[in-house]
Design a protein around this motif. Structure first.
Motif, PDB file in Angstrom:
ATOM      1  N   GLU A 231      91.181 -27.774  21.721  1.00 47.19           N
ATOM      2  CA  GLU A 231      90.762 -26.525  22.366  1.00 47.19           C
ATOM      3  C   GLU A 231      91.303 -26.436  23.795  1.00 47.19           C
ATOM      4  OE1 GLU A 231      86.634 -24.901  24.004  1.00 47.19           O
ATOM      5  OE2 GLU A 231      86.638 -24.908  21.797  1.00 47.19           O
ATOM      6  N   GLU A 232      91.401 -27.579  24.460  1.00 47.42           N
ATOM      7  CA  GLU A 232      91.907 -27.597  25.832  1.00 47.42           C
ATOM      8  C   GLU A 232      93.315 -27.001  25.935  1.00 47.42           C
ATOM      9  OE1 GLU A 232      92.878 -30.848  29.386  1.00 47.42           O
ATOM     10  OE2 GLU A 232      92.362 -31.527  27.362  1.00 47.42           O
TER      11      GLU A 232
ATOM     12  N   SER B  58      93.066 -23.362  26.511  1.00 47.23           N
ATOM     13  CA  SER B  58      92.657 -23.056  27.892  1.00 47.23           C
ATOM     14  C   SER B  58      93.871 -23.081  28.811  1.00 47.23           C
ATOM     15  CB  SER B  58      91.621 -24.082  28.375  1.00 47.23           C
ATOM     16  OG  SER B  58      90.436 -23.995  27.620  1.00 47.23           O
TER      17      SER B  58
ATOM     18  N   VAL C 274      95.911 -19.883  28.265  1.00 45.51           N
ATOM     19  CA  VAL C 274      95.349 -18.706  28.945  1.00 45.51           C
ATOM     20  C   VAL C 274      95.626 -18.782  30.447  1.00 45.51           C
ATOM     21  CG1 VAL C 274      93.224 -17.436  29.482  1.00 45.51           C
ATOM     22  CG2 VAL C 274      93.591 -18.331  27.171  1.00 45.51           C
ATOM     23  N   ASP C 275      95.510 -19.984  31.005  1.00 42.70           N
ATOM     24  CA  ASP C 275      95.765 -20.152  32.443  1.00 42.70           C
ATOM     25  C   ASP C 275      97.251 -20.010  32.802  1.00 42.70           C
ATOM     26  OD1 ASP C 275      93.092 -20.528  32.961  1.00 42.70           O
ATOM     27  OD2 ASP C 275      93.195 -22.720  32.950  1.00 42.70           O
TER      28      ASP C 275
ATOM     29  N   ARG D 265      84.917 -18.236  24.294  1.00 43.27           N
ATOM     30  CA  ARG D 265      84.532 -19.256  25.285  1.00 43.27           C
ATOM     31  C   ARG D 265      85.716 -19.608  26.187  1.00 43.27           C
ATOM     32  NH1 ARG D 265      82.493 -22.594  21.953  1.00 43.27           N
ATOM     33  NH2 ARG D 265      84.325 -23.880  21.530  1.00 43.27           N
ATOM     34  N   VAL D 266      86.887 -19.839  25.586  1.00 45.35           N
ATOM     35  CA  VAL D 266      88.078 -20.233  26.349  1.00 45.35           C
ATOM     36  C   VAL D 266      88.515 -19.118  27.303  1.00 45.35           C
ATOM     37  CG1 VAL D 266      90.567 -20.619  26.094  1.00 45.35           C
ATOM     38  CG2 VAL D 266      88.961 -21.967  24.751  1.00 45.35           C
TER      39      VAL D 266
ATOM     40  N   ALA E  70      86.048 -18.578  30.193  1.00 46.39           N
ATOM     41  CA  ALA E  70      86.003 -19.657  31.186  1.00 46.39           C
ATOM     42  C   ALA E  70      87.201 -19.655  32.127  1.00 46.39           C
ATOM     43  CB  ALA E  70      85.925 -21.005  30.472  1.00 46.39           C
ATOM     44  N   SER E  71      88.243 -18.911  31.780  1.00 52.29           N
ATOM     45  CA  SER E  71      89.455 -18.935  32.597  1.00 52.29           C
ATOM     46  C   SER E  71      89.262 -18.156  33.902  1.00 52.29           C
ATOM     47  CB  SER E  71      90.637 -18.332  31.828  1.00 52.29           C
ATOM     48  OG  SER E  71      91.783 -18.288  32.654  1.00 52.29           O
TER      49      SER E  71
END
Length: 451
Positions: free
Chosen positions: A202-203, A206, A209-210, A229-230, A233-234
């Motif tokens: 999952e990381e 993330s 997205v970043d 969620r991902v 959280a960004s």
């Protein structure tokens, strides 16, 4: 520009080589084995290596770039020579970024659906004669290549794979594209040989997205808990645009999409594909295609190659093959066919073929994935387990993982074929899910079962 490909025969690599030649580059390459259709396609353009193997003498200071394929090893003789000479060595995604850094990059990511969504977008663009560059992981109707690169096109649409970039670059491919416009369709643990825990897997999303360019956008599937969620959280300064599955009905084996102009008959079906369609629509709108034009074009989309591909049909029966192998894809595909033909008996056959699916610890992820099937069949090859140097997988472990008492399990290709050809497919749907071929099953022969 003079470019050499190490491992030119791969599906993605040979398409990039063809695209660069079309662009006017000087292209050479090597590989230790090349299969069809790569072999014929390279040969037709004069790019097939004269001999298979690795030849360090091909590597010299006249090369502007070396593109390293995932199939090569870190101790590849040509790679070692390129490193010794200090040549610029790119992974496949690095080189694509280099070719597109002055364009608007549209990147489609997700554990599932990315090939279909990318294909939908390209179909719509092609339908309306809008020229874009692209890279997609499946052969599409109306396209003679899977990679297109030009100097003049403003947009490039990239299928964002989370697998590793090259033997010497262990970053997931989609970390390197730096999208202006991105989509995230779903997150479901896969590639456990590279990402041993779900959290580690999952990381990677993330990080994706970043990596979106500041001021860009992420269009995301709001029905997927992990995706939500991902994205939530960004802290990246991007627009976050959710989408959900649109309203639709199924009547007599035909799916009707609800639109502002009324129900629209479409060729693709199943909640998963309709969810993909919603994502594709928003991306097309970001690229300047209005809603009405999208619907007009998408009505003629028949699907990406190997994704719910209809191989035979009669008045009372139908057969599909699908690339589905990860648990989420297996469940979505099985549910889609049952919903589309709810009054027919569904015979769903799954081959456990990939590293992840043959891992004893990962098997539990397949719980309930075949529940929609009336007859559920699993085929796997103990020899494939041996080749992949995995722990032995037993029939008992598979039956326990799927939690289905009537699950049929075959390990011998002849026994599986005998089962299949003993069936009367009248008033039945056949679904063959695999990234392999069930130990040598001839799909042309399977078509004769559907009368």
């Amino acid at each position: 520009m003079n470019v050499h490909f190490i491992a030119i025969g791969g599906s993605a690599m040979h398409n990039l080589a063809l695209a660069l030649q079309q662009k006017g580059y000087q292209v050479t390459g090597s590989d230790d084995e090349i299969f069809e259709p790569s072999k014929s396609r390279l040969k037709s353009k004069g790019l097939l290596p004269e001999a298979f193997g690795w030849f360090p003498e091909k590597i010299n200071s006249s090369l502007d770039a070396v593109v390293l394929g995932m199939h090569a090893k870190a101790d590849n003789p040509e790679l070692l020579k390129a490193q010794e000479l200090g040549l610029k060595i790119y992974s496949y995604p690095e080189f694509l970024y280099e070719q597109s850094k002055h364009k608007t990059r549209v990147v489609i990511g997700g554990s599932h659906g990315k090939t279909t969504i990318t294909s939908m977008i390209l179909h719509v663009m092609n339908y309306h004669e809008r020229e874009v560059d692209f890279m997609v992981g499946a052969q599409l109707d109306g396209f003679d290549v899977m990679v297109k690169l030009t100097e003049e096109n403003d947009f490039i649409v990239l299928e964002g794979d989370e697998y590793l970039s090259s033997p010497i670059d262990r970053r997931p491919k989609f970390h390197l594209y730096k999208p202006n416009i991105a989509l995230l369709s779903g997150i479901a643990w896969d590639h456990i040989n590279v990402f041993p825990t779900y959290e580690n897997y999952e990381e990677q999303f993330s990080i994706f997205v970043d990596s979106i360019v500041k001021g860009g956008s992420i269009t995301y599937n709001a029905e997927d808990e992990a995706v939500t969620r991902v994205v939530g959280a960004s802290a990246n300064t991007i627009r976050k645009l959710p989408y959900t599955t649109p309203e639709y009905t199924v009547e007599d084996g035909e799916t009707l999409l609800e639109t502002p102009e009324g129900p629209l008959p479409i060729e693709v079906f199943g909640a998963h594909n309709l969810n993909n369609l919603a994502g594709a629509k928003w991306i097309c709108q970001h690229m300047g295609v209005d809603e009405d034009d999208f619907y007009e074009a998408i009505a003629t989309f028949k699907g990406a190659s190997k994704r719910l591909e209809k191989i035979a049909e009669s008045n009372t029966s139908v057969a599909y093959k699908d690339f589905a192998h990860s648990p989420s894809k297996v469940q979505a595909t099985t549910n889609a066919v049952k919903q589309q033909f709810e009054n027919r008996t569904l015979v769903a056959c799954l081959e456990l073929h990939t590293y992840s699916s043959l891992n004893a610890d990962f098997l539990k992820e397949y719980k309930s994935t075949l529940d929609a099937a009336d007859v559920a069949v699993v085929f796997y090859s103990p020899h494939a387990v041996e080749i992949k140097k995995l722990d032995v997988v037993t029939k008992e472990q598979i039956a326990q993982a799927f939690e289905r008492d009537d699950l049929l399990i075959y390990t011998n290709p002849d026994d599986f074929k005998a089962f299949l050809f003993a069936q009367d497919f009248k008033n039945k749907s056949l679904l063959l899910m695999s990234s392999g071929n069930y130990g040598g099953l001839n799909f042309d022969e399977v078509k004769t079962l559907i009368q």
